[in-house]
Design an enzyme around this catalytic site. Structure first.
Site, PDB file in Angstrom:
ATOM      1  CG  HIS A  44       8.526  -4.982   0.162  1.00  0.00           C
ATOM      2  ND1 HIS A  44       8.960  -3.962   0.800  1.00  0.00           N
ATOM      3  CD2 HIS A  44       7.624  -4.913  -0.805  1.00  0.00           C
ATOM      4  CE1 HIS A  44       8.117  -3.254   0.788  1.00  0.00           C
ATOM      5  NE2 HIS A  44       7.208  -3.407  -0.412  1.00  0.00           N
TER       6      HIS A  44
ATOM      7  CG  ASP B 184       0.104  -0.400   2.391  1.00  0.00           C
ATOM      8  OD1 ASP B 184       1.091  -0.393   2.261  1.00  0.00           O
ATOM      9  OD2 ASP B 184      -1.407   0.241   3.666  1.00  0.00           O
TER      10      ASP B 184
ATOM     11  CE1 TYR C 217       7.614   4.493   0.162  1.00  0.00           C
ATOM     12  CE2 TYR C 217       7.147   5.888  -1.120  1.00  0.00           C
ATOM     13  CZ  TYR C 217       8.263   4.647  -0.604  1.00  0.00           C
ATOM     14  OH  TYR C 217       8.937   4.115  -1.866  1.00  0.00           O
TER      15      TYR C 217
ATOM     16  CG  PHE D 276       8.490   0.576  -4.054  1.00  0.00           C
ATOM     17  CD1 PHE D 276       8.701   0.756  -3.404  1.00  0.00           C
ATOM     18  CD2 PHE D 276       7.545  -0.195  -5.710  1.00  0.00           C
ATOM     19  CE1 PHE D 276       8.566  -1.187  -2.750  1.00  0.00           C
ATOM     20  CE2 PHE D 276       7.405  -1.825  -4.976  1.00  0.00           C
ATOM     21  CZ  PHE D 276       8.356  -2.330  -3.769  1.00  0.00           C
TER      22      PHE D 276
END
Length: 246
Positions: free
Chosen positions: A211, A77, A79, A90
């Site tokens: 991740h 999800d 930031y 990202f």
């Protein structure tokens, strides 16, 4: 317009800009049971005064047309800090401090391809080259990671991945000319969508790793650090006549 520090002003997805090819996918979702449930939830949270990021949840679909997608990078999800999320997985806007996960992505780019650390954290240039920077959940509340998970977004992002994977299929669901595409599945949320990508397709390359978060980047079973995904993806796309510059 700078998005730094902004939050979602209102729930009006029908007015959010989309690049070519996405309108039918989004329209079907908004009319579905999951889409209507999400609309009720989002409207309620905004009415309650919640601060929701990013200000443009469909920005990935605005910058990358469906027909142009040649790489999909799936995040979790957005930031959840002020000024960070800009609707691209990202990515952060120029001038925003580079978050730890993105810093690890840049470190892997440097290790894998010898590229220098970029001047800022914006990945919009990738998006304009056909890299779909898609989170599996498209909104989050300030300071509350995962706060909008399982509220309906996952149904839409499933359909988005299926739309990419299904390009070039004829009316009988048989392949004709499927454009080449690399899927970078980092972490459990992204890897959960692997089943949506037809197995065995010669025009799809699926790469899995942990991740890039500092909590998981170095851990087994597939550490993100040292995964070599960027060179593998670049070389594979080049072999399929679709070169990419990071």
């Amino acid at each position: 317009m700078s998005l730094a520090g902004a939050s979602l002003a209102q729930w009006s997805p029908q007015t959010w800009p989309l690049a070519a090819g996405w309108a039918p996918v989004v329209g079907r979702f908004l009319a579905s049971q999951e889409g209507l449930a999400l609309a009720g939830f989002m409207g309620g949270r905004l009415a309650a005064g919640a601060t929701i990021y990013p200000p443009e949840p469909f920005r990935a679909l605005e910058l990358t047309a469906l027909a142009d997608v040649r790489m999909v990078i799936l995040g979790q999800d957005p930031y959840h800090g002020p000024g960070q999320a800009e609707g691209l997985a990202f990515s952060v806007a120029p001038g925003v401090r580079i978050p730890p996960s993105l810093r690890n992505i840049f470190k892997e780019l440097g290790r894998d391809l010898g590229l220098p650390l970029p001047a800022n954290g914006s990945l919009a240039r990738w998006a304009r080259q056909g890299v779909l920077l898609l989170n599996t959940c498209l909104t989050v509340e300030d300071g509350l990671a995962g706060s909008h998970v399982k509220r309906g977004w996952e149904a839409l992002t499933d359909e988005i991945v299926k739309a990419v994977a299904g390009r070039g299929l004829n009316s009988l669901n048989q392949p004709e000319a499927i454009p080449p595409c690399v899927y970078l599945l980092w972490g459990a949320h992204a890897q959960a969508k692997a089943a949506l990508i037809p197995a065995g397709s010669s025009n799809a390359l699926v790469l899995r790793a942990n991740h890039p978060s500092p909590l998981s980047a170095l851990r087994p079973p597939i550490p993100f650090a040292g995964c070599g995904h960027f060179s593998r993806a670049r070389d594979w796309l080049g072999q399929h006549g679709s070169p990419l510059e990071y």
